[in-house]
Motif scaffolding. Structure first.
Motif, PDB file in Angstrom:
ATOM      1  N   GLY A 178     -20.325  37.685   3.399  1.00  0.00           N
ATOM      2  CA  GLY A 178     -20.002  36.468   4.137  1.00  0.00           C
ATOM      3  C   GLY A 178     -18.671  36.574   4.871  1.00  0.00           C
ATOM      4  O   GLY A 178     -17.670  36.991   4.293  1.00  0.00           O
ATOM      5  N   PHE A 179     -18.665  36.207   6.160  1.00  0.00           N
ATOM      6  CA  PHE A 179     -17.449  36.205   6.982  1.00  0.00           C
ATOM      7  C   PHE A 179     -17.359  34.887   7.736  1.00  0.00           C
ATOM      8  O   PHE A 179     -18.377  34.254   8.048  1.00  0.00           O
ATOM      9  N   THR A 180     -16.117  34.502   8.048  1.00  0.00           N
ATOM     10  CA  THR A 180     -15.875  33.304   8.841  1.00  0.00           C
ATOM     11  C   THR A 180     -15.336  33.723  10.203  1.00  0.00           C
ATOM     12  O   THR A 180     -14.374  34.507  10.292  1.00  0.00           O
ATOM     13  N   VAL A 181     -15.940  33.221  11.263  1.00  0.00           N
ATOM     14  CA  VAL A 181     -15.494  33.526  12.620  1.00  0.00           C
ATOM     15  C   VAL A 181     -14.224  32.741  12.918  1.00  0.00           C
ATOM     16  O   VAL A 181     -14.214  31.504  12.821  1.00  0.00           O
ATOM     17  N   VAL A 182     -13.145  33.463  13.272  1.00  0.00           N
ATOM     18  CA  VAL A 182     -11.882  32.787  13.592  1.00  0.00           C
ATOM     19  C   VAL A 182     -11.544  32.877  15.076  1.00  0.00           C
ATOM     20  O   VAL A 182     -10.619  32.217  15.543  1.00  0.00           O
ATOM     21  N   GLY A 183     -12.287  33.719  15.817  1.00  0.00           N
ATOM     22  CA  GLY A 183     -11.983  33.858  17.235  1.00  0.00           C
ATOM     23  C   GLY A 183     -13.105  34.546  17.994  1.00  0.00           C
ATOM     24  O   GLY A 183     -13.951  35.220  17.410  1.00  0.00           O
ATOM     25  N   VAL A 184     -13.086  34.349  19.314  1.00  0.00           N
ATOM     26  CA  VAL A 184     -14.043  35.000  20.225  1.00  0.00           C
ATOM     27  C   VAL A 184     -13.237  35.738  21.284  1.00  0.00           C
ATOM     28  O   VAL A 184     -12.346  35.149  21.923  1.00  0.00           O
ATOM     29  N   MET A 185     -13.546  37.037  21.481  1.00  0.00           N
ATOM     30  CA  MET A 185     -12.802  37.848  22.433  1.00  0.00           C
ATOM     31  C   MET A 185     -13.164  37.493  23.871  1.00  0.00           C
ATOM     32  O   MET A 185     -14.247  36.976  24.150  1.00  0.00           O
ATOM     33  N   GLU A 186     -12.247  37.786  24.791  1.00  0.00           N
ATOM     34  CA  GLU A 186     -12.521  37.591  26.214  1.00  0.00           C
ATOM     35  C   GLU A 186     -13.654  38.512  26.654  1.00  0.00           C
ATOM     36  O   GLU A 186     -13.868  39.572  26.066  1.00  0.00           O
ATOM     37  N   LYS A 187     -14.357  38.122  27.683  1.00  0.00           N
ATOM     38  CA  LYS A 187     -15.511  38.887  28.156  1.00  0.00           C
ATOM     39  C   LYS A 187     -15.038  40.154  28.862  1.00  0.00           C
ATOM     40  O   LYS A 187     -14.184  40.114  29.743  1.00  0.00           O
ATOM     41  N   LYS A 188     -15.621  41.306  28.470  1.00  0.00           N
ATOM     42  CA  LYS A 188     -15.262  42.592  29.070  1.00  0.00           C
ATOM     43  C   LYS A 188     -16.390  43.165  29.920  1.00  0.00           C
ATOM     44  O   LYS A 188     -16.174  44.004  30.777  1.00  0.00           O
ATOM     45  N   GLY A 189     -17.622  42.731  29.672  1.00  0.00           N
ATOM     46  CA  GLY A 189     -18.745  43.229  30.471  1.00  0.00           C
ATOM     47  C   GLY A 189     -19.280  44.545  29.952  1.00  0.00           C
ATOM     48  O   GLY A 189     -18.801  45.111  28.973  1.00  0.00           O
ATOM     49  N   GLY A 190     -20.300  45.045  30.648  1.00  0.00           N
ATOM     50  CA  GLY A 190     -20.948  46.294  30.244  1.00  0.00           C
ATOM     51  C   GLY A 190     -20.341  47.492  30.938  1.00  0.00           C
ATOM     52  O   GLY A 190     -19.684  47.383  31.978  1.00  0.00           O
ATOM     53  N   SER A 191     -20.586  48.652  30.360  1.00  0.00           N
ATOM     54  CA  SER A 191     -20.109  49.901  30.941  1.00  0.00           C
ATOM     55  C   SER A 191     -21.070  51.015  30.555  1.00  0.00           C
ATOM     56  O   SER A 191     -21.068  51.481  29.422  1.00  0.00           O
TER      57      SER A 191
END
Length: 406
Positions: A178-191
């Motif tokens: 079990g984990f708790t989400v504390v943040g969402v990263m900025e969008k970087k897109g595909g490569s």
């Protein structure tokens, strides 16, 4: 006279449209193939450069290197957090450091499952990789010390697990933990087929407590240097420290490899350049065939227009005038093939990108001006080389004998 000869050449080409198209087909295919390859490769190179530049120029990584093929024992080398901390403490130019533990894991929320890449990193990850949280927060050094089961996720993970508009604070399962989400990263897109937003980040200490210390000995060590630091000096200091820690003798190869961001870009550029050269050599055969086709059709044209040549010479045309006329015709023929080939190559590259987009996310097609200039220049040279013999043959015709030709 030059432009008049160009007009005559165009009239002669248009008089036999199908024959002219078949003649320059080899040139068209060759140029189209070159332009398509260069456009795709250049697009990839610009995309890679953009991706690496987003990390920053003061970034280096240390990878384990088993030394395969170099006569070394085939033992998997170890790079540990202590190695990274030793480099950071001893090397003044190093500003930040984070270990990278990587593993493929299964995430779950409710009945929704998603396979994702997990990274166990330190709180310095954002500074080292120039990659920042967009919503919520990144985990702190306190979270790491407490081995809290908190995570920061990429935007693709948030979408796949259906976490809604605000995933912060929601609970997910990572390989049954079990984990708790504390943040969402900025969008970087595909490569190039890899979604850089399809990632989950957890504290390195937490990863060690779950996956065990024995799995934390073959890491990637990532460092951020201070601005204005001497890259070569930092690399040498890093190598010396790690060789000393790994008890390597002078005659022994290093069991690690230090790569700076600039070196990574150079290696990739070298590989892409080699690919371009190999493809260029292959399609060069098509251009050679096209050149032979041009010479063949020009010889036929000389034969068909023998009386015309005789009339031109009879009314005052000099040998050089006839030579120039047929030479320009060969160059115009080759140039038309090159022009169609450039347009066809761009269209081919665009079509290939759209087709492969289902399997591989390619960057936008980029056709540099130098590639177009080289293509047209090569076609002009091709026209001169393979047109010189027919043109010389035409210029040497005797006007009286030419007028008698039927």
């Amino acid at each position: 006279m030059f432009f008049e000869n160009v007009k005559i050449a165009l009239r002669a080409i248009s008089a036999n449209k199908m024959r002219s198209i078949l003649t320059v087909l080899g040139v068209m295919i060759g140029v189209a193939a070159v332009i398509a390859v260069v456009s795709l490769v250049q697009g990839m190179q610009y995309k890679l450069s953009e991706d690496l530049q987003s990390v920053g120029s003061n970034y280096i990584e240390v990878f384990p290197d088993s030394g395969e093929g170099r006569g070394l024992p085939q033992k998997l080398p170890e790079l540990t957090v202590d190695d990274g901390e030793a480099v950071r403490k001893v090397t003044p130019a190093i500003k930040e450091f984070t270990p990278l533990f990587m593993s493929n894991v299964q995430t779950k929320r409710g009945e929704t499952h998603h396979a994702v890449q997990l990274l166990g990193v330190s709180a310095a990850y954002q500074d080292v990789f120039n990659n920042w949280v967009e919503r919520g927060r990144f985990f702190s050094a306190v979270d790491a010390e407490s081995k809290k089961r908190v995570c920061v996720i990429g935007q693709t993970v948030a979408e796949k697990l259906e976490l809604g508009a605000d995933p912060v604070g929601k609970a997910i399962q990572v390989d049954g933990n079990g984990f708790t989400v504390v943040g969402v990263m900025e969008k970087k897109g595909g490569s190039f087929g890899q979604d850089r937003d399809d990632v989950i980040l957890i504290p390195f200490a937490t990863a060690s407590s779950i996956w065990g210390p024995e799995n934390m000995k073959r890491l990637i060590l990532a460092f951020q240097m201070r601005s204005g630091s001497d890259l070569d000096l930092v690399e040498e200091q890093t190598k010396d420290i790690l060789r000393t820690r790994h008890h390597l003798k002078k005659d022994q190869k290093s069991d690690f490899r230090v790569l700076a961001q600039e070196e990574i870009l150079k290696l990739i550029s070298k590989a892409l350049t080699t690919t371009t050269l190999v493809m260029g050599a292959v399609v060069g055969i098509a251009l050679l065939v096209g050149g032979i086709g041009i010479m063949n059709i020009m010889l036929v044209s000389v034969t068909e227009r023998t009386r015309e040549i005789g009339i031109r010479k009879a009314i005052g045309a000099r040998r050089g005038d006839v030579l120039l006329q047929f030479l320009i015709e060969a160059v115009v023929l080759s140039g038309l093939g090159g022009g169609i080939g450039v347009a066809g190559g761009y269209l081919l590259a665009t079509t290939a990108r759209l087709f492969l987009k289902r399997f591989l996310e390619l960057p936008p097609v980029h056709t540099p001006f130098w590639a177009i200039a080289i293509a047209f220049s090569f076609c002009a040279v091709l026209g001169v080389i393979f047109g010189i013999y027919p043109a010389a043959k035409a210029s040497k015709l005797d006007p009286i004998e030419a007028l008698r030709y039927e």
